[in-house]
Motif scaffolding. Sequence first.
Motif, short mmCIF file in Angstrom:
data_model
loop_
_atom_site.label_atom_id
_atom_site.label_comp_id
_atom_site.label_asym_id
_atom_site.label_seq_id
_atom_site.Cartn_x
_atom_site.Cartn_y
_atom_site.Cartn_z
N LEU A 192 9.96 5.30 2.71
CA LEU A 192 8.87 5.20 1.75
C LEU A 192 8.08 6.49 1.67
O LEU A 192 7.75 6.98 0.59
CB LEU A 192 7.91 4.09 2.18
CG LEU A 192 8.15 2.71 1.59
CD1 LEU A 192 7.09 1.77 2.13
CD2 LEU A 192 8.12 2.76 0.08
N LEU A 196 -3.88 6.28 9.37
CA LEU A 196 -2.75 5.47 9.81
C LEU A 196 -1.71 5.49 8.71
O LEU A 196 -2.04 5.39 7.53
CB LEU A 196 -3.20 4.02 10.06
CG LEU A 196 -3.96 3.80 11.36
CD1 LEU A 196 -4.66 2.46 11.32
CD2 LEU A 196 -3.02 3.89 12.55
N ARG A 197 -0.45 5.63 9.12
CA ARG A 197 0.61 5.72 8.13
C ARG A 197 1.10 4.34 7.73
O ARG A 197 0.66 3.33 8.28
CB ARG A 197 1.75 6.58 8.71
CG ARG A 197 1.28 8.00 8.94
CD ARG A 197 2.12 8.74 9.94
NE ARG A 197 3.48 8.97 9.44
CZ ARG A 197 4.38 9.66 10.10
NH1 ARG A 197 4.08 10.21 11.28
NH2 ARG A 197 5.58 9.82 9.61
N LEU A 198 2.03 4.31 6.81
CA LEU A 198 2.45 3.02 6.24
C LEU A 198 3.03 2.06 7.27
O LEU A 198 3.00 0.85 7.09
CB LEU A 198 3.49 3.26 5.14
CG LEU A 198 2.91 3.93 3.90
CD1 LEU A 198 4.02 4.26 2.92
CD2 LEU A 198 1.90 2.99 3.24
N ASP A 199 3.59 2.61 8.35
CA ASP A 199 4.17 1.71 9.35
C ASP A 199 3.30 1.63 10.61
O ASP A 199 3.73 1.13 11.63
CB ASP A 199 5.60 2.14 9.70
CG ASP A 199 5.66 3.62 10.09
OD1 ASP A 199 4.58 4.24 10.22
OD2 ASP A 199 6.78 4.15 10.25
N GLY A 200 2.08 2.13 10.50
CA GLY A 200 1.15 1.99 11.61
C GLY A 200 1.17 3.18 12.57
O GLY A 200 0.47 3.18 13.57
N ARG A 201 1.94 4.21 12.27
CA ARG A 201 1.95 5.36 13.17
C ARG A 201 0.80 6.31 12.89
O ARG A 201 0.21 6.28 11.82
CB ARG A 201 3.28 6.13 13.02
CG ARG A 201 4.44 5.48 13.73
CD ARG A 201 5.68 6.32 13.58
NE ARG A 201 6.15 6.37 12.20
CZ ARG A 201 6.88 7.36 11.70
NH1 ARG A 201 7.21 8.39 12.46
NH2 ARG A 201 7.29 7.32 10.45
N ARG A 202 0.50 7.15 13.87
CA ARG A 202 -0.43 8.27 13.66
C ARG A 202 0.38 9.45 13.14
O ARG A 202 1.62 9.45 13.17
CB ARG A 202 -1.13 8.63 14.97
CG ARG A 202 -1.97 7.50 15.55
CD ARG A 202 -3.30 7.40 14.85
NE ARG A 202 -4.10 6.28 15.36
CZ ARG A 202 -5.21 5.88 14.78
NH1 ARG A 202 -5.65 6.50 13.69
NH2 ARG A 202 -5.91 4.88 15.27
N ARG A 246 9.19 8.06 15.24
CA ARG A 246 9.61 6.67 15.27
C ARG A 246 10.39 6.42 16.58
O ARG A 246 10.73 7.38 17.28
CB ARG A 246 10.51 6.37 14.08
CG ARG A 246 9.76 6.38 12.79
CD ARG A 246 10.67 6.10 11.63
NE ARG A 246 11.54 7.24 11.34
CZ ARG A 246 12.46 7.23 10.37
NH1 ARG A 246 12.61 6.15 9.64
NH2 ARG A 246 13.21 8.29 10.17
N LEU A 284 0.85 -1.18 0.00
CA LEU A 284 0.00 0.00 0.00
C LEU A 284 0.89 1.23 0.00
O LEU A 284 2.05 1.18 0.38
CB LEU A 284 -0.88 -0.01 1.24
CG LEU A 284 -1.87 -1.18 1.30
CD1 LEU A 284 -2.66 -1.13 2.59
CD2 LEU A 284 -2.82 -1.16 0.11
N ASP A 285 0.36 2.34 -0.42
CA ASP A 285 1.18 3.54 -0.42
C ASP A 285 0.51 4.62 0.41
O ASP A 285 -0.52 4.40 1.05
CB ASP A 285 1.45 4.02 -1.84
CG ASP A 285 0.18 4.33 -2.59
OD1 ASP A 285 -0.70 4.99 -2.00
OD2 ASP A 285 0.05 3.91 -3.74
#
Lengths: 253, 994
Positions: free
Chosen positions: A185, A13-19, A24, A3-4
């Motif tokens: 990404l 939700l962002r690509l790595d699951g963050r808000r 990080r 997904l992008d």
Amino acid sequence: MPLDTSTYALAHLRLDGRRWNELRRLHASLSVQSSSDGSAYLEQGNTKILATVSGPQEPVRRTGRDGSSEAKIEVEVNVTPFSGTDRKRRAKGEKRVQELQLTVARAFQGVVLGHLYPHSVVEVRLHVLSQDGSLLAACLNAATLALIDAGIPMTDYIAACTVASSPSSDQSIDDSDPLLDLNGLEEQELPFLSIATSGEEGKVCVLMMETKVQMARLEAMVSVGLDGCGQIRGILDEVVRQHGKRVLEAKVG
Amino acid sequence: MTSLKRSHASTAPTTTLSSKTYLRTLKSGKVQKIVRELYLRQDIPCSSQLCTACLDLAPPSFHRKTEPFVLSATPAATKQYPQGHYLVPDTNAFLSAMDLFETEGAAFQDVIVLQTVLEEVKNRSLPLYNRLIALTKNEGKRFYVFFNDFRLETYVQRDAGETINDRNDRAVRKACAWYAEHLRQAVTARQSARYPAVIMISNDKDSLRKANAEDIEASNLESYVKGLPDADRLLDMVASSREQRLARETKAETLYPEYLSMSAMLTGVKNGTLHQGIFNVSPYNYLEGTVHVPAFDRALIVQGRENSNRAVSGDIVVIEVLPKDQWKAPSSKVIEEEDLGKNENAEVDEDSSEAIVTERERRALQEEVRRAHGQVAEGKKQPTAKVVGIIKRNWRQYVGHVDKDSVRTRTKDSRAQQTVFLVPMDKRIPKIRVRTRQAAGLLGQRVLVTIDTWDRESRYPVGHFIRSLGELETKGAETEALLLEWDVQYRPFPRTVLDCLPPEGHEWEVPKSVDDPGWTGRRDLTDLLICSIDPPGCVDIDDALHARLLPNGNFEVGVHIADVSHFVKPNNAMDKEASLRGTTVYLVDKRIDMLPMLLGTDLCSLKPYIERYAFSVIWELDKNADIVSSTFTKSVIRSREAFSYEAAQLRIDDKSQQDDLTKGMRHLMMLSKRLRAKRMAAGALNLASPEVRVQTESETSDPVDVQTKQLLDTNQLVEEFMLLANISVASKIYEAFPQTALLRRHAAPPKTNFEELGNQLKVKKGMELHTDSSKAVADSLDKCVDQSEPFFNTLVRILATRCMMSAEYFCSGTQAPSEFRHYGLASEIYTHFTSPIRRYADLEAHRQLAAAIDYEPLDASLQSKSKIEAVCKNINVRHRNAQMAGRASVEYYVGQALKGRVLEEDGFIMRIFSNGFVVFVPRFGIEGLIRLRDLPEEVGREQDSVFDSEDYSLTLRGGKVERKVELFQKVTVKISDEAEESTGKRKIKLQLTK
Ligand SMILES: [Zn+2]
């Protein structure tokens, strides 16, 4: 094809699951390499930097006019071939790397109390061990720690982070969120800026933007960036304090 | 700075860090290890309106927005699930039955789309992914995307040795189980007993079995649909999706065959086991190509992606003929890439290689084979071959547009690099994969791309984007597009070329004094009553004529051609530019000159009332128009009048005009009719090609009307004498330079070319087409008359024209004299001499003729066989391209003229396929495909209709009345226009009315 960033709007939700406003994981340690005057290892997500500092010392290369009354900060960035996903040797003189060196050097020239060491040089070497976005910010953060470890007097920390602007969910209303601390990404897909501040008051000392973004979104991005720098500063400060505590305990013990 | 005051919560303490590691194998064979962080969290809501626990779970976005809950508190109940239910479809459910999920009405609501599934759908088909995203935005459908891979409780780590598919299936089951439990708790908290079932939808037996074992409610699509109120209608859709699924499960090829080495190909061609030729793709079926090779009368068929093995239309290929039992009949079906390939991904999946031949394509061709066995006689089978190597790629720049379904991110400010499909305007060229960062910006634009490579593992060629020509359908962009598409050099002439023009510019005139070197070797013909006859508004007048009665009762006839070679000297910059351009290109609203305007429309143009240099051919003809003698000379002439065809016709027909000029024109008319009669008797063909004229309002040049071109006797008058001049000059230069004369030939078509047409005429009309000689063809074409339908004869001539070879320029030394023949004109020798302003071949012929009559020495470049050959090769291509560009321009303008209009016109069926037919509309000179699947419901349905290839007919069934359409039939069609999805061209759409 994973997904992008366009899926951000689906659930924020962002690509790595963050808000949107989450950094990080940041992990750092000081004095990781005893051979240099100061060193630090820093991980911001999967961006990993080893920073070493030597100096203040006499300049090796004497340039013609060396009448400066201030210590000169020299920065060398070494992007290791295995740091990216494709193993590729990068030329030292590559433009991006040169620009990175220059930006870091200029930023620290402003906070290091150089007049204490006239006619000398402080060398900062930044080894990029792994890249996953926010490279400039991580370099600045790592250099701050290494300089502190080397005992170079500075007015304050430099803390840096990146902010992007998420894609708008539809064309009619702009509901784009600023996204804090980008991974690789996100950095490829979104317009973003790098920002660094010094001191508790958050004086901006680096603001770099190589992509285009709608003017209306900029204010929110900078505001979130300033806040991000504040958070990073807190984390760096904690790292330094913990390290100091350990050193003291070791001496006392 | 209000936003500054906003507080930004720090990294949520609720997240747990995990990481996702996977290996990615690149095309190059390199393996990349990718490590990504994953922040697992517990603040992702279930989005069910039944749940209160999740209400304040999700932190607000920067804009303080919280998403409303999507899934209904009272979802629909069915027979099986009276308490109501939520659906959790797996990937294949979406892939195989997206239509079903898109159904309007009460079915397929309250659907949970898992992140795992969404990602897999995107991997498999971007267009389907886009449809799924659209569904999630459709409020009535209540589709909720649950990011199960980010939620701590539903995240599934891939076990060692577990395939990605198995891991994903497990993730789907785990999410189902979590939802079921979560809802149970939510409902219990509300002290209610009925909570909706969470049903996993899958067609995978293994997955269903495991779900059962884990106590997860699951069902396959079919049995689930059976329980729905509207089951019958919906079941139809399930059936078709099951077929698709079966197709997918059969193993597909993953690599194109490797090419032979160059030396292997050359040896093979030399000893006859392999053949070399140009690969041509059928405009009606992108999966079928033909290659003409000397060893076979008929073109060899190359069918399917694997056999055509990455050859692109126009490439020079080496082919191997397949064993006889694999021979095929030419396709009787229209197959278009846009139909079969529309759900494909431009982005190549890095984890697995893609199939070269898609199952849909395989089936499209298989159906063909079935029909071929059932109905086509063995005689129709043709030698079939496969491509084993490429001698030379003929790739060029292609004009096209970006397929909007292939674009991943459409937001304008996205910088993401993505691979998109570029759909070339030319339907015979495959889609091209292009990597770009500006995909969103290119949507809706005419763009120029090239092909770079076509690797064995990629279904489509890979290219790169060159530039944008502007918005689709704007005149500027479309004109440039067609010029680029046909490789027409349209830039203004450079300085160096203009420097070759006479310094006097428009002031230049024929020197007054006959002592001037310009007069050397020139005859003064200014006394002759010469006139020109051209289309109205013609400014580049190449030719003029005269005739007078001689005292001996014979006629003196002169054809005077603009003396371009006087102004354009060999090998200077202007000559080089002209030889490169090869020809002037005529578009509807634009002319792209071969020579600068000053020459073409002024100094060379044989304008009336002023003296001009000319190159004259003067004959003495007897009353029967037989040549008594012929002379060639450079001259000075003064045209008395420039007529349009119509004006000349009126003048000749006007009995009151008795002046010498008119008399001369009448002689010309009389003689031209004799010449024509003789030519026809010798077997010249009177062929027809549909020609239309687009009328434009001059100021805006917006087309207002379309007319079919009318032919007058004066058109034929001019044509006859031009032919005569060309033939005379051809003999003369061949006599002088037997090895290097630049001539034009038209090869006799192989008999097999006419087979199909002959058979069609026999079956449908009981007519015979004799093809032994051009004379026989001409005579039998004359007999192809349908008393009730005057246009029928023209239709047959149009079809016959398409069976012909194309004429070509050649150097006399490269062919045996027996091959010089011009089949269409029934002449033993021929060249082009009469249009040097707009054709380079004529200019070269002028130079050769000038040398042949010792007017000037021949330039070295015209004495070298290889140089003449190179010139011929180029001008043959340019000539053809200019024709195509002209046609494309007319097509575009006809489309513009018909824009927004709906007309009913008569048309004729000129070709019939098993799934459609081609109708020709004489009034506009257009032909269009009518596909059975586009038929209005009352007329018929594709699946019920029957094709009879022997009888060239289609029986349309399923409509109100059964109806037969057959070849040559006259039909009424409704003409409207639409922008064609696949090429982005505004095209005329035909519909059968009655
Ligand atoms: Zn809930």
